[in-house]
Enzyme design. Structure first.
Site, PDB file in Angstrom:
ATOM      1  N   LYS A   1       0.784  -1.248   0.000  1.00 43.91           N
ATOM      2  CA  LYS A   1       0.000   0.000   0.000  1.00 43.91           C
ATOM      3  C   LYS A   1       0.812   1.293   0.000  1.00 43.91           C
ATOM      4  CE  LYS A   1      -0.299   0.621   4.956  1.00 43.91           C
ATOM      5  NZ  LYS A   1      -1.054   1.115   6.084  1.00 43.91           N
TER       6      LYS A   1
ATOM      7  N   SER B   1      -9.814   2.528  -2.460  1.00 38.68           N
ATOM      8  CA  SER B   1      -9.224   3.735  -1.893  1.00 38.68           C
ATOM      9  C   SER B   1      -9.736   4.970  -2.610  1.00 38.68           C
ATOM     10  CB  SER B   1      -7.705   3.640  -2.061  1.00 38.68           C
ATOM     11  OG  SER B   1      -7.112   4.885  -1.851  1.00 38.68           O
TER      12      SER B   1
ATOM     13  N   TYR C   1       0.318   1.917  -7.274  1.00 36.55           N
ATOM     14  CA  TYR C   1      -0.548   1.446  -6.184  1.00 36.55           C
ATOM     15  C   TYR C   1      -2.011   1.741  -6.505  1.00 36.55           C
ATOM     16  CZ  TYR C   1      -3.273   1.761  -1.927  1.00 36.55           C
ATOM     17  OH  TYR C   1      -4.291   1.648  -1.011  1.00 36.55           O
TER      18      TYR C   1
ATOM     19  N   LYS D   1      -5.597  -0.654  -7.427  1.00 38.86           N
ATOM     20  CA  LYS D   1      -6.943  -0.556  -6.830  1.00 38.86           C
ATOM     21  C   LYS D   1      -7.990  -0.405  -7.928  1.00 38.86           C
ATOM     22  CE  LYS D   1      -5.790  -0.972  -2.600  1.00 38.86           C
ATOM     23  NZ  LYS D   1      -6.086  -2.236  -1.943  1.00 38.86           N
TER      24      LYS D   1
ATOM     25  N   LEU E   1       0.722  11.027   7.155  1.00 40.20           N
ATOM     26  CA  LEU E   1       0.772  12.115   8.123  1.00 40.20           C
ATOM     27  C   LEU E   1       0.685  11.651   9.581  1.00 40.20           C
ATOM     28  CD1 LEU E   1       0.824  15.160   8.698  1.00 40.20           C
ATOM     29  CD2 LEU E   1      -1.669  15.153   8.460  1.00 40.20           C
TER      30      LEU E   1
ATOM     31  N   GLY F   1       2.438  14.656  -6.654  1.00 41.26           N
ATOM     32  CA  GLY F   1       1.280  13.759  -6.732  1.00 41.26           C
ATOM     33  C   GLY F   1       0.170  14.080  -5.745  1.00 41.26           C
TER      34      GLY F   1
HETATM   35  P1  NAD Z   1      -1.533  -3.079   6.172  1.00 42.63           P
HETATM   36  O1  NAD Z   1      -0.254  -3.134   5.401  1.00 42.63           O
HETATM   37  O2  NAD Z   1      -1.458  -2.774   7.618  1.00 42.63           O
HETATM   38  O3  NAD Z   1      -2.357  -4.442   5.973  1.00 42.63           O
HETATM   39  C1  NAD Z   1      -2.247  -5.226   4.820  1.00 42.63           C
HETATM   40  C2  NAD Z   1      -1.890  -6.636   5.255  1.00 42.63           C
HETATM   41  O4  NAD Z   1      -1.753  -7.464   4.090  1.00 42.63           O
HETATM   42  C3  NAD Z   1      -0.537  -6.712   5.995  1.00 42.63           C
HETATM   43  O5  NAD Z   1      -0.745  -7.358   7.238  1.00 42.63           O
HETATM   44  C4  NAD Z   1       0.353  -7.529   5.070  1.00 42.63           C
HETATM   45  O6  NAD Z   1       1.270  -8.329   5.794  1.00 42.63           O
HETATM   46  C5  NAD Z   1      -0.653  -8.341   4.280  1.00 42.63           C
HETATM   47  N1  NAD Z   1      -0.209  -8.759   2.945  1.00 42.63           N
HETATM   48  C6  NAD Z   1       0.355  -8.009   1.964  1.00 42.63           C
HETATM   49  N2  NAD Z   1       0.620  -8.775   0.897  1.00 42.63           N
HETATM   50  C7  NAD Z   1       0.192 -10.031   1.179  1.00 42.63           C
HETATM   51  C8  NAD Z   1       0.211 -11.271   0.479  1.00 42.63           C
HETATM   52  N3  NAD Z   1       0.761 -11.384  -0.736  1.00 42.63           N
HETATM   53  N4  NAD Z   1      -0.314 -12.352   1.081  1.00 42.63           N
HETATM   54  C9  NAD Z   1      -0.839 -12.273   2.330  1.00 42.63           C
HETATM   55  N5  NAD Z   1      -0.849 -11.131   3.056  1.00 42.63           N
HETATM   56  C10 NAD Z   1      -0.339 -10.033   2.484  1.00 42.63           C
HETATM   57  O7  NAD Z   1      -2.478  -2.016   5.430  1.00 42.63           O
HETATM   58  P2  NAD Z   1      -3.856  -1.378   5.892  1.00 42.63           P
HETATM   59  O8  NAD Z   1      -3.617   0.064   6.120  1.00 42.63           O
HETATM   60  O9  NAD Z   1      -4.490  -2.197   6.931  1.00 42.63           O
HETATM   61  O10 NAD Z   1      -4.649  -1.490   4.530  1.00 42.63           O
HETATM   62  C11 NAD Z   1      -5.502  -2.586   4.250  1.00 42.63           C
HETATM   63  C12 NAD Z   1      -6.026  -2.445   2.837  1.00 42.63           C
HETATM   64  O11 NAD Z   1      -6.698  -1.187   2.711  1.00 42.63           O
HETATM   65  C13 NAD Z   1      -4.942  -2.452   1.767  1.00 42.63           C
HETATM   66  O12 NAD Z   1      -5.413  -3.158   0.644  1.00 42.63           O
HETATM   67  C14 NAD Z   1      -4.771  -0.986   1.444  1.00 42.63           C
HETATM   68  O13 NAD Z   1      -4.310  -0.791   0.128  1.00 42.63           O
HETATM   69  C15 NAD Z   1      -6.181  -0.456   1.615  1.00 42.63           C
HETATM   70  N6  NAD Z   1      -6.243   0.976   1.919  1.00 42.63           N
HETATM   71  C16 NAD Z   1      -5.514   1.473   2.964  1.00 42.63           C
HETATM   72  C17 NAD Z   1      -5.551   2.840   3.225  1.00 42.63           C
HETATM   73  C18 NAD Z   1      -4.729   3.433   4.348  1.00 42.63           C
HETATM   74  O14 NAD Z   1      -4.489   4.644   4.323  1.00 42.63           O
HETATM   75  N7  NAD Z   1      -4.305   2.660   5.333  1.00 42.63           N
HETATM   76  C19 NAD Z   1      -6.324   3.706   2.433  1.00 42.63           C
HETATM   77  C20 NAD Z   1      -7.065   3.148   1.390  1.00 42.63           C
HETATM   78  C21 NAD Z   1      -7.021   1.771   1.142  1.00 42.63           C
HETATM   79  N1  UFG Z   2       1.651  15.251   4.733  1.00 40.95           N
HETATM   80  C1  UFG Z   2       2.591  16.136   5.250  1.00 40.95           C
HETATM   81  N2  UFG Z   2       3.706  15.607   5.819  1.00 40.95           N
HETATM   82  C2  UFG Z   2       3.945  14.281   5.916  1.00 40.95           C
HETATM   83  C3  UFG Z   2       2.974  13.382   5.392  1.00 40.95           C
HETATM   84  C4  UFG Z   2       1.834  13.915   4.809  1.00 40.95           C
HETATM   85  O1  UFG Z   2       2.422  17.356   5.171  1.00 40.95           O
HETATM   86  O2  UFG Z   2       4.993  13.876   6.432  1.00 40.95           O
HETATM   87  C5  UFG Z   2       0.403  15.794   4.155  1.00 40.95           C
HETATM   88  C6  UFG Z   2       0.170  15.427   2.699  1.00 40.95           C
HETATM   89  O3  UFG Z   2       0.803  16.339   1.837  1.00 40.95           O
HETATM   90  C7  UFG Z   2      -1.359  15.435   2.621  1.00 40.95           C
HETATM   91  C8  UFG Z   2      -1.796  14.994   4.008  1.00 40.95           C
HETATM   92  O4  UFG Z   2      -0.692  15.223   4.866  1.00 40.95           O
HETATM   93  O5  UFG Z   2      -1.809  16.748   2.392  1.00 40.95           O
HETATM   94  C9  UFG Z   2      -2.171  13.507   4.083  1.00 40.95           C
HETATM   95  O6  UFG Z   2      -1.100  12.727   3.556  1.00 40.95           O
HETATM   96  P1  UFG Z   2      -1.029  11.140   3.759  1.00 40.95           P
HETATM   97  O7  UFG Z   2       0.257  10.686   3.148  1.00 40.95           O
HETATM   98  O8  UFG Z   2      -1.275  10.800   5.179  1.00 40.95           O
HETATM   99  O9  UFG Z   2      -2.305  10.621   2.953  1.00 40.95           O
HETATM  100  P2  UFG Z   2      -2.699  10.795   1.420  1.00 40.95           P
HETATM  101  O10 UFG Z   2      -4.010  11.489   1.395  1.00 40.95           O
HETATM  102  O11 UFG Z   2      -1.609  11.364   0.622  1.00 40.95           O
HETATM  103  O12 UFG Z   2      -2.839   9.276   0.953  1.00 40.95           O
HETATM  104  C10 UFG Z   2      -3.513   8.306   1.739  1.00 40.95           C
HETATM  105  C11 UFG Z   2      -2.913   6.935   1.473  1.00 40.95           C
HETATM  106  C12 UFG Z   2      -3.193   6.511   0.063  1.00 40.95           C
HETATM  107  C13 UFG Z   2      -4.652   6.564  -0.193  1.00 40.95           C
HETATM  108  C14 UFG Z   2      -5.182   7.945   0.104  1.00 40.95           C
HETATM  109  C15 UFG Z   2      -6.671   8.000  -0.077  1.00 40.95           C
HETATM  110  O13 UFG Z   2      -1.502   6.967   1.667  1.00 40.95           O
HETATM  111  O14 UFG Z   2      -2.780   5.189  -0.107  1.00 40.95           O
HETATM  112  O15 UFG Z   2      -4.862   8.309   1.445  1.00 40.95           O
HETATM  113  O16 UFG Z   2      -7.268   6.984   0.681  1.00 40.95           O
HETATM  114  F1  UFG Z   2      -4.868   6.273  -1.490  1.00 40.95           F
END
Ligand code: NAD
Ligand code: UFG
Length: 333
Positions: A84, A124, A148, A152, A199, A293
């Site tokens: 992710k 996402s 990434y 999705k 963040l 980005g």
């Molecule tokens: P995370 O990394 O904490 O959890 C993902 C889990 O998947 C991990 O425990 C990892 O070990 C496991 N994993 C990865 N590849 C694998 C594989 N090949 N086989 C088995 N297990 C595997 O991430 P999260 O924040 O809990 O996110 C969960 C889901 O939500 C992800 O698909 C992520 O892309 C999506 N998502 C997360 C966010 C965010 O900001 N956290 C935002 C939008 C979407």
């Molecule tokens: N930011 C900072 N300093 C940092 C990190 C982030 O100023 O050290 C700012 C970024 O510029 C942004 C905000 O904080 O304005 C949030 O940034 P994040 O990196 O926490 O989150 P994003 O919105 O960029 O992205 C996250 C996940 C993506 C997901 C997206 C929407 O990382 O995977 O949310 O769900 F796709």
């Protein structure tokens, strides 16, 4: 209902395990622990007082994965497993496409083979790309800016095509906004290894003295204070959204997307100040140039999830900061 939770030891997965066990679901967890730890399983058990089967397994290992379907009666799948990190996906696109896409296709083939047709997918807000104006609604045009995000979007399309071809699938595409916070026990939460990209994890490391200061990526955005605006959502609200999606899944017609956010935008400085209030710790920061980005403003229109799933976020930004602080204080390492 017995639910297979892929990536169930991860950040959002572990909170969803707690929510589902609390709501009376049976769960089976699989994870390869590439971004989590087997210790999380014990923590989920100690929060809930319930035991469940868990497998260390990689989604890319089809035979190993099949064993889970052979040994358990699965009624539905929630698919969290995946890589992710946006920046890493730009450096290692093949790893991301292979893990996220090939892993998901293995899972869908197994579901087909074992007659499982209910699927909840972790999508996402990144699929809304750079060109829409917030609040984002589910039917806006989709695009992505990094591998990434593309995984999705491609998985959403694969699931949509599958639902067109085979009418008995029921698929919820849950588009998460920015999950933060932690379970109130302080036992599970997000604490990435190394220097965090996001963040809140970064602020948490500054708060416990592991990093000297936060870099605020740009203060010249067209937002009230010039810093980026996002829709932060408590991970426990997100977990509850999965339970609601499962409850309603049989009423879905094919693949249906739902935004899971609060509908409210907060700037980087709003988050810094809320965290300082919650923790009593000063977060030193320095404004640096924008991060490539990033968009100015991203928040959800959550009307569909409210009307069709009966779900709404209930925690405030102050609650999220309180629980993030509680977690990092108890787990500084
Ligand atoms: P995370 O990394 O904490 O959890 C993902 C889990 O998947 C991990 O425990 C990892 O070990 C496991 N994993 C990865 N590849 C694998 C594989 N090949 N086989 C088995 N297990 C595997 O991430 P999260 O924040 O809990 O996110 C969960 C889901 O939500 C992800 O698909 C992520 O892309 C999506 N998502 C997360 C966010 C965010 O900001 N956290 C935002 C939008 C979407
Ligand atoms: N930011 C900072 N300093 C940092 C990190 C982030 O100023 O050290 C700012 C970024 O510029 C942004 C905000 O904080 O304005 C949030 O940034 P994040 O990196 O926490 O989150 P994003 O919105 O960029 O992205 C996250 C996940 C993506 C997901 C997206 C929407 O990382 O995977 O949310 O769900 F796709």
């Amino acid at each position: 209902m017995n639910v297979l939770i892929t990536g169930g030891a991860g950040y959002i997965g572990s909170h969803t395990c707690v929510e589902l066990l609390g709501s009376g679901y049976g769960i089976v967890v699989m994870d390869n622990y590439s971004n989590s730890s087997p210790a999380v399983i014990g923590k989920i058990e100690s929060i809930t007082g319930k035991k469940f089967p868990s497998y260390q397994c990689d989604m890319l290992d089809y035979e190993g994965f099949e064993k889970i379907f052979k040994e358990n009666k699965i009624d539905a799948v929630i698919h969290f497993a995946g890589l992710k990190a946006v920046g890493e996906s730009v450096e290692k696109p093949l790893e991301y496409y292979r893990n996220n896409l090939a892993g998901t296709i293995n899972l869908l083939r197994l579901m087909k083979r074992y007659g499982v047709r209910r699927f909840v997918f972790s999508s996402s807000a990144t699929v809304y790309g750079m060109h829409n104006t917030a609040p984002f609604t589910e039917d806006m045009p989709l695009s992505t800016t990094n591998p990434y995000g593309t995984t999705k979007l491609m998985i959403e399309r694969i699931l949509t095509d599958l639902c067109h071809a085979e009418r008995d699938w029921k698929v919820a595409l849950l588009r998460y906004f920015n999950p933060i916070g932690a379970h109130q026990s302080g036992l599970i939460g997000e604490n990435p290894n190394g220097i965090p990209n996001n963040l809140m994890p970064y602020i948490m490391k500054v708060a416990v003295g592991k990093l000297p200061e936060l870099r605020v990526f740009g203060d010249d955005y067209p937002t009230p204070d010039g810093t980026g605006v996002r829709d932060y959502i408590h991970v426990c609200d997100l977990a509850a959204g999965h339970a609601k999606a499962l409850e309603k899944i049989d009423s879905l017609n094919g693949a249906r997307a739902f935004n899971l956010g609060t509908g409210k935008g907060s700037s980087v400085l709003d988050v810094v100040h809320a965290f300082e209030r919650a923790s009593g710790v000063k977060i030193p920061y320095r404004v640096t140039p924008r991060r490539a980005g990033d968009i100015a403003t991203c928040y959800a229109d959550c009307t569909r999830a409210k009307n069709e799933l009966g779900w709404e976020a209930k925690y405030t930004l102050d609650d999220m900061c309180r629980d993030s602080w509680n977690f990092i204080r108890k787990n500084p390492d």
